[in-house]
Structure formats: structure tokens, C-alpha cells
Enzyme design. Structure first.
Site, mmCIF file in Angstrom:
data_model
loop_
_atom_site.group_PDB
_atom_site.id
_atom_site.type_symbol
_atom_site.label_atom_id
_atom_site.label_comp_id
_atom_site.label_asym_id
_atom_site.label_seq_id
_atom_site.Cartn_x
_atom_site.Cartn_y
_atom_site.Cartn_z
ATOM 1 N N SER A 171 47.752 43.724 38.150
ATOM 2 C CA SER A 171 46.420 43.936 37.576
ATOM 3 C C SER A 171 45.265 43.799 38.557
ATOM 4 C CB SER A 171 46.183 42.992 36.402
ATOM 5 O OG SER A 171 46.827 43.481 35.255
ATOM 6 N N LYS B 139 36.067 38.535 36.305
ATOM 7 C CA LYS B 139 36.733 39.152 35.157
ATOM 8 C C LYS B 139 36.441 38.310 33.914
ATOM 9 C CE LYS B 139 41.422 40.954 34.137
ATOM 10 N NZ LYS B 139 42.811 40.983 34.638
ATOM 11 N N SER C 233 44.770 45.584 34.805
ATOM 12 C CA SER C 233 43.776 45.307 33.794
ATOM 13 C C SER C 233 42.411 44.897 34.367
ATOM 14 C CB SER C 233 44.274 44.174 32.895
ATOM 15 O OG SER C 233 44.457 42.990 33.650
#
Ligand SMILES: [Mg+2]
Ligand SMILES: [Zn+2]
Lengths: 493, 101, 488
Positions: free
Chosen positions: C178, C79, C154
């Protein structure tokens, strides 16, 4: 007005001191603590508040905070919490300062402060509200000569340096008392080696909260906060100026507004930096990057046991143990290295008062001339005691010994060897002195005549001549006795 | 603790060092109002005598030995700065004394 | 090789057998990332030359018989909120668009040391704030099962990278769901470890007391392998647990007999979730029972307060964590600023997107004078109560089973105008963050052509038990083998 109470108002002062803890690395960052480096030469990603960095607490800083707390009779809390104080400023890289808020490391201590009172000294007990740990901010450089007129430079070398904030109760009643407290606090912090407490380097800084109220009034007046006072002289002058300003406001029927003030040494006046409005909203909350600081009670007891004797106790002991006067004892215990030096030399020599005299008269001057502390000199307590002993034994003269002190401070050495090498032995050889006396009498017949005619003061002149002739090495007592005997009685040898 | 006024939003936006257009401020008031309205459910819960939890960790804060690390290269320290001069960060002139803390 | 990559264990076997080289594997991964990954908006940046060079080094190691770990030579995606020295980390935000980190995250160091090959940085909601991966300056991430729908967020990019077969495993972060929610929406396994398991050093913070790094994969075994590599104590993170990395992989063989699966009564109320979700989760629970687990109703009485408490705590911490983005030392600075206030206000307003600003303002309000006790303190008290609920529940069960999300992946743009509705979608996931528990989402079926996820939660540090139940479930079911339609 410093010593005298204000005629109309009672002055109420509380002090907040920020003392830099004596650590090698910062409070939450492993960056080295440095001084005088160019901007951002002593930083680490943590000091720069880069994305993703995290704080880890410095163990030494915690130990030093405990020492300071124990030395000031505070209660050390086994559980304390670091909080974030949020505000924006360019030299505050994270946008918050990690400090302690609701649960500080220590609360509720006191210091007994000797306050000058006319010719005497009285002891005033100043209560401490709290002690907490926090990180310093960086430095904003505004000087147009350095940064030009439209810019401010930001240097984060100082950002994250560990500070102890020590807050008094509003117990101080005059600028003199405030300064006396600060001197005592500084001495304590240095004694326990918590902080260098060097004001010039900014590692002992003071903010003062000041308010006035009518004598006898219960309620406290509105206070102002004087920021960043950085010398004892400016603290005293600034507080005096602020008292005058507030008194003028009150005298003219006005009300003091809560504000942050600055002192301008050039004008001798205080001015408003900013009014305290509800804009001050620091949104304190426990720092979620840290968990509570837990101090086991045996760690606190360990610190207590390891703490050195503090100035106040030592001053009293020196009076009892060495028969010193209070004034001398106070000077000798002001700094721990000096007190250590005195104590060692006094034990070596045996007569404390004599050693005290030599320190107060000769050693302190030599140190002051070189701008060093006793622990920065080459002179050992043993050598110093020996030097005084050599005078006592008549091996050398007071005059010669005094002249040796600066040399010993500068370069050290064995006093006995130095005296021999430099030919500074006292001459007690009566033949030698006798010969000098005879020569002087022979060379100054007119003066001898005057003496014998009743002008006894001539003796001093002739004495000087004899001493000169012996190169100052003659024992003055013996010389004077011999000379007088020759002039008064015996006509020839 | 219901809703939030436009004035409160403006105060908080200033505190957070943001600036919003009037339309954005209106929208923010509406959205925060809805969220805070929902948060009111917490009022139904009696939390007297419940200690707050900042962390669920069973830890005391770890302590680091006081050993300084090598500082970061000063050029690297300012390499991301929008403006720097030498090794210093540069911001527009700040009036001295605006400092807080 | 243009099809989806196999699972981690399949690829490792192929590497070990000499049927495949890391170079070929990484080349395939990069190619798929540049085509399918690009059309799905999964990546922010590919490490094109670096990954190829690292793959050659991995092949050389393997030839020399020096394989570093089960991840050696395996392509992986991370990420874009994990920093690496010398590389840009954006957090999908304009404010960090050009930020080059001078240091590396603890997780990145561990992946490097294990020989894993990071092929790219995945797209996400800006600063990890969101549940849809739409709030990104690089554009929305799309769900590979249905590109009109959200992949969740996310960590949407990391979930998609695995679901689309671009990488076998990937790294994400989970503050309120997330990892688990996008895993559920994309039909992959997503693990959020116990708070403190994985170092946060170098993870760009959203909400410090809730953030935790975890992994995506196609099987429980694969995420267990990644966890063993990335977990463990890090002295640079004061919230890092002292425990060594947990041995999970070997625990995965255990069967379910004797395991007690708790079903929280409060989560299965009538209108709590979409009917498709209910059906799939009920079926999964039945499969667990059939595989030998004992099913027990448990109670988590304070669950209904979790979302409120979560948004108060997360936004409060975020408002403070994001104060450092001030345009002074790094990041976006507005042009032509007149004074310091202008510098701050405009740089931050230009640099942050709407969702981030919304959370900063909410968090600032929550902490501001006069509101702290009613909001922040109250939320922390709720946190205490939630943790007590879980402690009580885990005294009678080994894991707790819930849906991961209350509904199917929603349409892109559908929630843009209704942030509260978006927040309420986190109802099943936030409690694990508030209580610091490990949680995993595993695929438990398809509905309407898109995946449904089953969430399992365990007591702190019980990742081995948690993944053991997940692995046992996957031995019984084929849901995790379902693949999205191949379009590219
Ligand atoms: Mg203060
Ligand atoms: Zn302070």
C-alpha cells in the site's frame, strides 16, 4: 444428598475457576485495577478498544501466573501464546478476548483436597488440566432500577483485568468434593498471594461442567455448564440442583442437551441460558499484536524457590512440631496470615497447644466480631504470647486476659502495661484474700451453717461473694482452697 | 476446499455481524468463490512439518512493569459514544445470560 | 508560489539559507492542497489553521537557532489512518466518519517532536483495504499523471500529495504494498520499512502482523530523512523492534561497487508482467549494473503462493481487528435499532463499504471452525517457507530487484467488479509484508505517459543498504525528476 453418592448415577464434575490476579494495572492496558468506581472511571484507550491501540503484557501478571502454576504442581511452559477468542458482546470492547488457547502457560498439575467424609476427612487428588491467562470482560448493567427497562449500560472498568483460568480434569464426584476443591484452591491462591480470591468482589468465580453416567459406565454423559457461581453455598446447591435435573431427565428416558445453565437461588433450580449449538465459533487464532510469551527456565526455578510453604505442608508440620491435633492445625493453616501469627506466637511462648487454644477460643471470635483477618488487627504475636505468659505466671487471671483480647485486637498495646493500668493483676496476697473470706463468713452466718450441715454446694455461692469482694482479681484456686479450709476445719482465726 | 455455498456465506455473514441483501449475498458468494478457487493453489504445496509463522519478528513478547497510568477522563471516554448516560455506554436492552466466554 | 514544492532537501536548504520561511512554505502547500489536491481527491481534511500556527512557531524556532530536526518547519501529509488527539480520523470509512481520537499515534508524536508540520490527512482505500484508493466515502483519488487512472492504493492520497508537489514528503502505511504500489503508479519513492521499525501505536489496524508505516518522497534521501524521524522503539507496541532509528542518510553516499542485486527467476517469467513494465525494469537493472552492481539470478520458489497466503492472513486478521466497530463506544450507529443484534448488524453493514465487508466475510470464513487448518494455518506455513526463501536469497545478494506492480496504473472503476484481479496486482509486493522485509519502490521510467516503479527488497533491518542502492540508482538516472503535467 450432598455427601451421599447418587443411587443410580455417577456424578462427573469439572470446574473452571477464574481468579483475578493481584496486580495494580490491567493485563494488557496500563489502566488501574479498581473496584467500586462509577462506570468507565478506570479505563485507558486500550480498555476502550479505540482504533489504533495495542496490548502490552503486564510482567507482574505473568509472575503471579507462574507462582500459581508452581504452587499447583503444574508444568510451566517456556513458550506460550496469546490468542484471540472472537465474539460480539457489548462489554467485550475489541470484539475478542485475549486469552490463551492452544499453548497455555501451564498444564498438568494437581491439588490434594481434604474432603469431609462423615466425621473424618479424606484426601482426594484433583488433577488440573491447564492454567491460562486472559483478560476479563467489562460489566453489562441490566438492572431496570438503574438503567430503565429498555436499555443496558456498559461499564469497562473491569475490562482487561487480569484473570487466571484454572481448569480441572473431570475428577470431582460430588458437590461436597467440588466445594472442598474450591476451598483448597482459594487457600493456595491466597497463600502464594496470587489472588485475593474474594468471591463477593467477583475475583474468584466458578463455572461447573456437570454430567451423569450410570455407575460403572466408561463413557462420559453429555455435560452442561453452570455459569457464574459466586458463593460456596450457591455452588453446592446449584450443582445439586443440576444433578437432580439431569437425573430426572435421564430417569424419564430423555437425553441431556448440551447447554449453558444458570442457577436461580430463589427457586433452588437450574435453567437453560442457551443451548450450545454450532453457533459457538470463536475463531481462535494467535493474537498478531503480541508475540509469544517466553519464560526462561531459571525464572520458573526462581519462583519455585521463593514460594512460601503451602497450607497442606504447614498443617502437617504444625502437628509434628507443636503437637497439635489435625483439626486445630487445619484451622490454623487455612489462611497464611493466621498460620504466620500462630507460628510466631507459639515460638515466642513455647507451648504451641496453649497458644492454639487461646487463638481458637478467644482470638478468632474477636476477629470475627470485627470482620477482620489477623493481619488486620493491632495485636502482635509477641503481645499475644506475652498475655498468655502472664496468665501462666499467675500475674493475671484467665478471665481478665480473655477480656483483654478484644481490646488488644482493636488497639494493640503492651499486655503487661494494660494489666497494671486497669488493675487486672491477680491477687495472690493471702492477707487480702483472707480478709475477704473472713468478711463473707461473717456476713453470711446462715449459709455457713448450712454448709457445715452438709450442703457443700453453698461453697460456690460463698466463693462468688469472695471473688466479688476482691473485684475478680483474686486467684480462684488459692481463694477456693482458703475458703474451704476455713469452712471445713478451723473455727476462727 | 472449493467454492463456497450461499448457506455458508449466510452463516459467516451472521458470524461477522453483518447483514446483506439477497443480491449482495449472491454477489458475495460469487466473489468469494472466485477468491477461494484461486487460494486452492495452496493445495499443491506440501507443508507437512513446516511450522506456522504468526510473526517474523525475532522477539519474545515484551513485558510492562505493573505501574498503573492515570485513567482517561470518563467524559472523554464516552465522548465518541453514539449513546451514553452519565459515564456509561448505552445499548438496547440485552437479555441477561446472552453472555459468552 | 503556486508551482510544485521542491524536494525535502531543496526546501530545507532554502529554509537554512533564509530564502524561505516555513510560514510561506506551509501557506503554499495548503493552497496547492486546496486546489490541485482537491481536484485529485488527495485529502480528506486539511489542518488549515493548525498548520499555519505551527509554521509560525517553526519560524520562531529557526530564528532562535533551535531547529529541531531536518523536518522542522517542513509541510508533510499523513494518511487518514493515523490518530491525533482531538482530531477526526476516518480511515475513509463511514463507520469512523465523526471519530475524534483522544490520543495520538506514536508516529504523529515523533513528527510533532521533530517540528514537521502536518498540513492534511490523505485519502485512502477504506481501512487501507484496496490497491486503487477508490474505496473511500470521500470519493476516489486520481492519478496526477492521468486523472482517468488510479494512483494505486491504499495510500493513494499520500502518494499523490508528493507526486503533485503539494508536500515534499508524506506518511502512508503498507500492509501488502500500500505504499510501494501507489509510489510506483505516481512516480515517487515509497518506503516500507522492516516490520517493527516504526511504531504501530495509533495506526488504525488492518492486518496487524503485516501493517507497517512508511514514507513517500521524491528521492531516496528524502524518505531516509523521514525514516530516521519516525523509526525507533516504542514500548506501547509489543511488535516494535528494540533497535534505535537506523542512520540511513549517511549511508546514501556509498556507491554500488561490490553490491549484489538479485533477480528472482520466478518473477521474470514470460507472462508475469506487462511488456512496458518488463522493459522499464530490465533497463533499470542494466543501469544498476552499469553503475557497478553485480547482477545475480536468485530463486524465491514459493513466490507463486504469496498472494493466496497474503489474502488469507490479512483478511483473517482484519475480520478480528474490525470487530471493535460495533456502534457501542464510538463510530456509526444505525438509527432506530430494535435490539442488540439489529444494532450490530445494521451499524456494521451501513458503516463498512463493500470491499471491507468482502474482506471481513472472507477472513471470518478463513478462521471459522473446520477451515482454520486448511486456510489460516496453511497460509502461516507458507509464510515460513517464503521467509526461508528470502533468507537463502539474501545469503548471496544484498538487495532483490523486481517490478513493483505487474502492470501500469489501471483505469478508475476498471477493477470494481473483479476483486480477484485487483488482488493479483499485489503479486510482487505482498511477500515483503509476509516476510517482514524492508522494501522500496523507485521510479524507473515512463510508459504510456505514466510511471513505472522498480521495487528493491532487503533483509530485515537493512534499510540503510536498501536506500543506499536506491540513492545510487537515482544518482545515475533522472526518472525521479520527471513531473506530472501541471494542470491546475
Ligand atoms: Mg472457559
Ligand atoms: Zn475464561
Amino acid at each position: 444428598m450432598s455427601g451421599v453418592p447418587h443411587p443410580d448415577y455417577e456424578v462427573v464434575i469439572g470446574l473452571e475457576v477464574h481468579a483475578q490476579l493481584r496486580t495494580r494495572s490491567k493485563l494488557f492496558s496500563p489502566a488501574p485495577v479498581s473496584y467500586g468506581l462509577p462506570p468507565n472511571h478506570s479505563v485507558h484507550p486500550v480498555c476502550l478498544a479505540l482504533p489504533g491501540v495495542l496490548p502490552v503484557l503486564n510482567r507482574r501478571a505473568v509472575e503471579l501466573a507462574i507462582r500459581a502454576a508452581v504452587a499447583t504442581h503444574c508444568t510451566v511452559h517456556p513458550h506460550s501464546v496469546f490468542a484471540r477468542k472472537n465474539y460480539f458482546y457489548p462489554d467485550l470492547p475489541k470484539g475478542y478476548q485475549i486469552s490463551q488457547y492452544e499453548e497455555p502457560i501451564a498444564t498438568g498439575g494437581w491439588l490434594d483436597v481434604p474432603v469431609p467424609d462423615g466425621d473424618a476427612t479424606r484426601i482426594s487428588r484433583v488433577r488440573l488440566h491447564r492454567i491460562h491467562m486472559e483478560e476479563d470482560a467489562g460489566k453489562s448493567i441490566h438492572d431496570p432500577a438503574v438503567v430503565g427497562s429498555d436499555a443496558t449500560h456498559v461499564d469497562l472498568n473491569r475490562a482487561g483485568v487480569p484473570l487466571l483460568e484454572i481448569v480441572t480434569e473431570p475428577d470431582l464426584r460430588s458437590p461436597v468434593e467440588a466445594v472442598a476443591y474450591l476451598r483448597t484452591l482459594r487457600s493456595v491462591l491466597r497463600y502464594v498471594e496470587v489472588s485475593d480470591a474474594d468471591m463477593e468482589r467477583g475475583n474468584f468465580r466458578c463455572d461447573a461442567n456437570i454430567s451423569l453416567r450410570l455407575h460403572g459406565a466408561e463413557e462420559l454423559g453429555t455435560r452442561t455448564e453452570l455459569k457464574n457461581l459466586n458463593s460456596f453455598r450457591s455452588i453446592e446447591a446449584a450443582i445439586e440442583a443440576e444433578i437432580e435435573r439431569q437425573a430426572d431427565v435421564l430417569d424419564s428416558g430423555g437425553r441431556v442437551q448440551q447447554a449453558t445453565m444458570a442457577y436461580d437461588p430463589a427457586t433452588g433450580r437450574t435453567r437453560v441460558l442457551r443451548l450450545k449449538e454450532n453457533a459457538d465459533d470463536y475463531r481462535y487464532f494467535p493474537d498478531p499484536d503480541l508475540v509469544p510469551l517466553v519464560i526462561p527456565s531459571d525464572a520458573i526455578e526462581g519462583v519455585r524457590a521463593s514460594l512460601p510453604e503451602l497450607a497442606e505442608a504447614r498443617c502437617e508440620r504444625f502437628q509434628v512440631e507443636f503437637g497439635l491435633g489435625e483439626g486445630d492445625a487445619r484451622i490454623l493453616t487455612e489462611s497464611r496470615p493466621l498460620a504466620d501469627f500462630f507460628e510466631a506466637a507459639a515460638r515466642e511462648h513455647g507451648a504451641g497447644q496453649s497458644v492454639a487454644n487461646w487463638i481458637l477460643r478467644d482470638l478468632l471470635r474477636a476477629l470475627k466480631e470485627r470482620e477482620i483477618e489477623v493481619d488486620g488487627s493491632e495485636l502482635s504475636p509477641r503481645a499475644f504470647a506475652r498475655l498468655i505468659g502472664l496468665v501462666d505466671e499467675g500475674v493475671t487471671t484467665v478471665k481478665a486476659a480473655r477480656e483483654l483480647v478484644p481490646h488488644l485486637v482493636e488497639s494493640g498495646g503492651d499486655p503487661e502495661v494494660l494489666i497494671r493500668e486497669r488493675g487486672l493483676e491477680a491477687v495472690s496476697d493471702t492477707d487480702l484474700i483472707g480478709r475477704a473470706v473472713e468478711e463473707v463468713i461473717a456476713e453470711h452466718p446462715a449459709d455457713v451453717e448450712s454448709y457445715r450441715g452438709g450442703e457443700k454446694k453453698i461453697l460456690n455461692f460463698l466463693m462468688g461473694r469472695v471473688m466479688q469482694r476482691t473485684g475478680g482479681k483474686a486467684d480462684p484456686g488459692a481463694t477456693r482452697a482458703l475458703l474451704a479450709r476455713r469452712l471445713d476445719g478451723e473455727e476462727g482465726v | 476446499m472449493a467454492g463456497i455455498t450461499r448457506e455458508e456465506v449466510e452463516r459467516v455473514v451472521a458470524l461477522a455481524r453483518l447483514s446483506l441483501s439477497p443480491e449482495e449475498t449472491d454477489r458475495m458468494s460469487r466473489e468469494l468463490g472466485a477468491i477461494l478457487g484461486y487460494v486452492e493453489t495452496l493445495e499443491r504445496l506440501d507443508t507437512t512439518d513446516v511450522p506456522p509463522t504468526s510473526h517474523v519478528l525475532p522477539l519474545a513478547t515484551p513485558l510492562r512493569d505493573d505501574v498503573p497510568s492515570e485513567p482517561i477522563d470518563p467524559g472523554l471516554a464516552v465522548s465518541n459514544a453514539p449513546r451514553h448516560e452519565g459515564s456509561a455506554f448505552v445499548v438496547p436492552k440485552v437479555i441477561e445470560g446472552e453472555e459468552e466466554g | 508560489m503556486s508551482g510544485p514544492l521542491g524536494t525535502l532537501s531543496e526546501l530545507r536548504d532554502a529554509l537554512d539559507a533564509g530564502e524561505l520561511t516555513s510560514s510561506a512554505l506551509v501557506a503554499a502547500s495548503l493552497e496547492r492542497a486546496a486546489t490541485l489536491g482537491a481536484s485529485l481527491g488527495a485529502f480528506i481534511r486539511l489542518r488549515e489553521p493548525e498548520a499555519r500556527a505551527e509554521a509560525e512557531a517553526a519560524d520562531a524556532r529557526r530564528r532562535a537557532g533551535r531547529v529541531l530536526s531536518p523536518l522542522d518547519g517542513i509541510p508533510i501529509a499523513i494518511k487518514d489512518n493515523l490518530v491525533r488527539a482531538g482530531e477526526v480520523t476516518t480511515c475513509a470509512s463511514r463507520i469512523l466518519e465523526d471519530f475524534v481520537s483522544p490520543y495520538s499515534a506514536g508516529v504523529v508524536e515523533r513528527l510533532d517532536a521533530a517540528g514537521a508540520i502536518v498540513v492534511g490527512r490523505t485519502n485512502m482505500d477504506e481501512f487501507a483495504m484496496g490497491s486503487s484508493s477508490e474505496h473511500s466515502i470521500f470519493g476516489a483519488v486520481r492519478n496526477p499523471w492521468d486523472s482517468t487512472r488510479t494512483p494505486g492504493g491504499s495510500s493513494g492520497g499520500s502518494a499523490v500529495a508528493v507526486a503533485a508537489g503539494i508536500v515534499p514528503v508524506s506518511i502512508g502505511s503498507d500492509t501488502g504494498g500500500s505504499i510501494r504500489q501507489p509510489a510506483s503508479f505516481c512516480g515517487v519513492v515509497g518506503l516500507k520499512p522492516t516490520y517493527g521499525r516504526v511504531s504501530r501505536w495509533g495506526l488504525v489496524a488492518y492486518a496487524s502482523s503485516l501493517d507497517q508505516i512508511g514514507a513517500f518522497g521524491r528521492s531516496a534521501a528524502d524518505v531516509a530523512t523521514v525514516l530516521e524521524v519516525i523509526a525507533g522503539h516504542d514500548p506501547r507496541d509489543s511488535t516494535s523492534l528494540p533497535e534505535p532509528s537506523p542512520p540511513c542518510v549517511e549511508a546514501l553516499e556509498a556507491d554500488l561497487s561490490g553490491r549484489v542485486v538479485g533477480l528472482p527467476r520466478e518473477y521474470f517469467v514470460e507472462d508475469g508482467m506487462a511488456p512496458e513494465v518488463r522493459t522499464a525494469v530490465r533497463a533499470a537493472v542494466a543501469e544498476l549494473e552499469a553503475a557497478g552492481a553485480k547482477i545475480l539470478e536468485v530463486s524465491l520458489p514459493h513466490s507463486e503462493f504469496a498472494v493466496a497466503a497474503y489474502y488469507l492472513i490479512a483478511t483473517a486478521e482484519a475480520s478480528s481487528n474490525l470487530a471493535r466497530y460495533d456502534g457501542v463506544r464510538y463510530g456509526h450507529r444505525a438509527s432506530g435499532v430494535s435490539d442488540l443484534s439489529d444494532l450490530y448488524d445494521r451499524s456494521r453493514s451501513e458503516g463498512f463499504g463493500d470491499e471491507v465487508k468482502r474482506r471481513i466475510v472472507l477472513g471470518t470464513y478463513v478462521l471459522s471452525a473446520g477451515y482454520y487448518d486448511a486456510y489460516y494455518r496453511k497460509a502461516q506455513q507458507v509464510r515460513t517457507l517464503l521467509r526461508r526463501d528470502f533468507d537463502r536469497a539474501f545469503s548471496s545478494c544484498d538487495v532483490i530487484a523486481t517490478p513493483t506492480a505487474p502492470e501500469l496504473p489501471f483505469r478508475l472503476g476498471e477493477r470494481a467488479a473483479d476483486p480477484l484481479r485487483m488482488y493479483l496486482g499485489d503479486v510482487y509486493t505482498v511477500s515483503a509484508n509476509l516476510a517482514g522485509l524492508p522494501g522500496v519502490s523507485i521510479p524507473c521510467g515512463l510508459a504510456d505517459g505514466v510511471p513505472v516503479g522498480l521495487q528493491l527488497l532487503a533483509a530485515p533491518l537493512e534499510e540503510a543498504k536498501l536506500l543506499g542502492v536506491a540513492a545510487a540508482y537515482q544518482r545515475q538516472s533522472d526518472h525521479h525528476r520527471a513531473r506530472p503535467p501541471e494542470e491546475a
